[in-house]
Scaffold this active site. Structure first.
Site, PDB file in Angstrom:
ATOM      1  CG  HIS A   1     -49.097 -40.259   6.254  1.00  0.00           C
ATOM      2  ND1 HIS A   1     -48.101 -40.487   5.337  1.00  0.00           N
ATOM      3  CD2 HIS A   1     -48.984 -41.231   7.194  1.00  0.00           C
ATOM      4  CE1 HIS A   1     -47.415 -41.562   5.705  1.00  0.00           C
ATOM      5  NE2 HIS A   1     -47.934 -42.030   6.826  1.00  0.00           N
TER       6      HIS A   1
ATOM      7  CB  CYS B   1     -41.295 -48.133   7.492  1.00  0.00           C
ATOM      8  SG  CYS B   1     -40.781 -48.244   5.762  1.00  0.00           S
TER       9      CYS B   1
ATOM     10  N   GLY C   1     -48.019 -44.049   3.570  1.00  0.00           N
ATOM     11  CA  GLY C   1     -48.528 -42.935   2.769  1.00  0.00           C
ATOM     12  C   GLY C   1     -49.582 -43.371   1.771  1.00  0.00           C
TER      13      GLY C   1
ATOM     14  CB  CYS D   1     -44.528 -43.629   1.474  1.00  0.00           C
ATOM     15  SG  CYS D   1     -44.890 -43.473   3.241  1.00  0.00           S
TER      16      CYS D   1
ATOM     17  CD  GLU E   1     -41.067 -42.303   2.980  1.00  0.00           C
ATOM     18  OE1 GLU E   1     -41.126 -42.618   4.186  1.00  0.00           O
ATOM     19  OE2 GLU E   1     -40.736 -43.086   2.080  1.00  0.00           O
TER      20      GLU E   1
END
Length: 284
Positions: free
Chosen positions: A166, A73, A227, A224, A215
């Protein structure tokens, strides 16, 4: 159980110092789902457990709101860096934080004893179908502008692994795009054996993009970090932006830079403490 609620660009998690708190008998997944519930719990996109680590400064263990484990994360690692510094667990301003076996290198910027922002070496983006993973691709080396049918429409996707999966989709008007309808169709698409995070991206100019994210395990979130890195990598790969990009998100902005010589992505952004408290685990 003591906790700290933190957010990075609105991507909010509950942070627990695992070296001081005892995990209830039901286990982490059950605890995470209860704590993350925005109606009956504290509320958040998930829970991050922090502990000491023998081969890094600290280790973080990230869970999505549905109780599933996340490999990484980006917004969370910035918050972990702020947490350990401001809690007096370290005085270092360059920290190595481990997540799912991967070492992440961070640099803290401080003002008056508090962390104002964190720069993170997010590592090398991977584009192969096996790395993401994604199945049914014509070419295995790079998944770039690959056709995929989802939510009754045909899209073109560029897939990127930032240590987690992703899928980047370019759209003309991201504000009006039905993320809540399309996101789940991508996340659980049979071509993604481990599910996927989905970035819907509108390119504003060579140095600016606007992104919304669905997500895996949490739904649409305000931001994100991994992301944003994946989106910029996809933009550069498709010739749409330069290597240094401001990513505008629902919850704020992140600065992403792809060092093409070293093939490393760097992210810089804020981390904020929202509130602290004590959670009483319900007896069932």
């Amino acid at each position: 159980m003591k906790f700290t609620k933190m957010q990075g660009c609105g991507n909010d998690y509950i942070y627990i110092n695992e070296s001081e708190e005892k995990i209830p008998a039901g286990g982490k997944a059950c605890l995470v789902k209860r704590m993350s519930d925005r109606h009956y719990g504290i509320g958040g996109d998930g829970v991050v457990f922090i502990r000491a680590c023998f081969d890094a400064d600290f280790e973080m263990e990230v869970y999505n709101a549905d109780g599933s484990r996340a490999e990484m994360c980006g917004n969370g690692v910035r918050c972990v860096a702020k947490y350990v510094y401001e809690k007096g667990m370290t005085r270092k301003t360059k920290l190595v934080i481990k997540s799912c076996g991967r070492k992440i290198y961070t640099e803290l910027f401080t003002e008056n004893g508090a962390v104002s922002s964190v720069r993170v070496n997010m590592g090398t983006p991977l584009f192969s179908a096996d790395a993401v993973p994604v199945t049914g691709c014509k070419y295995r080396m790079q998944v770039v502008q690959e056709p995929i049918k989802a939510a009754g429409r045909l899209f073109k996707m560029t897939c990127v692994s930032m240590g987690n999966p992703h899928t980047v989709v370019f759209v003309e008007d991201v504000q009006r795009f039905p993320v809540d309808q399309t996101g789940p169709c991508f996340e659980c698409h049979p071509r993604f054996p481990r599910r996927t995070n989905v970035e819907f991206v509108q390119v504003l100019d060579r140095a600016t993009i606007y992104m919304r994210v669905w997500e895996r395990g949490s739904g649409e979130t305000c931001a994100c970090g991994t992301g944003a890195c994946a989106a910029v990598a996809a933009c550069v790969l498709n010739g749409l932006t330069d290597a240094a990009v401001t990513v505008k998100l629902l919850g704020g902005q992140l600065k992403i830079e792809w060092d093409l010589k070293r093939n490393l992505l760097f992210m810089q952004g804020p981390a904020e403490t929202v509130f602290e408290g004590e959670y009483r685990y319900p007896q069932v």
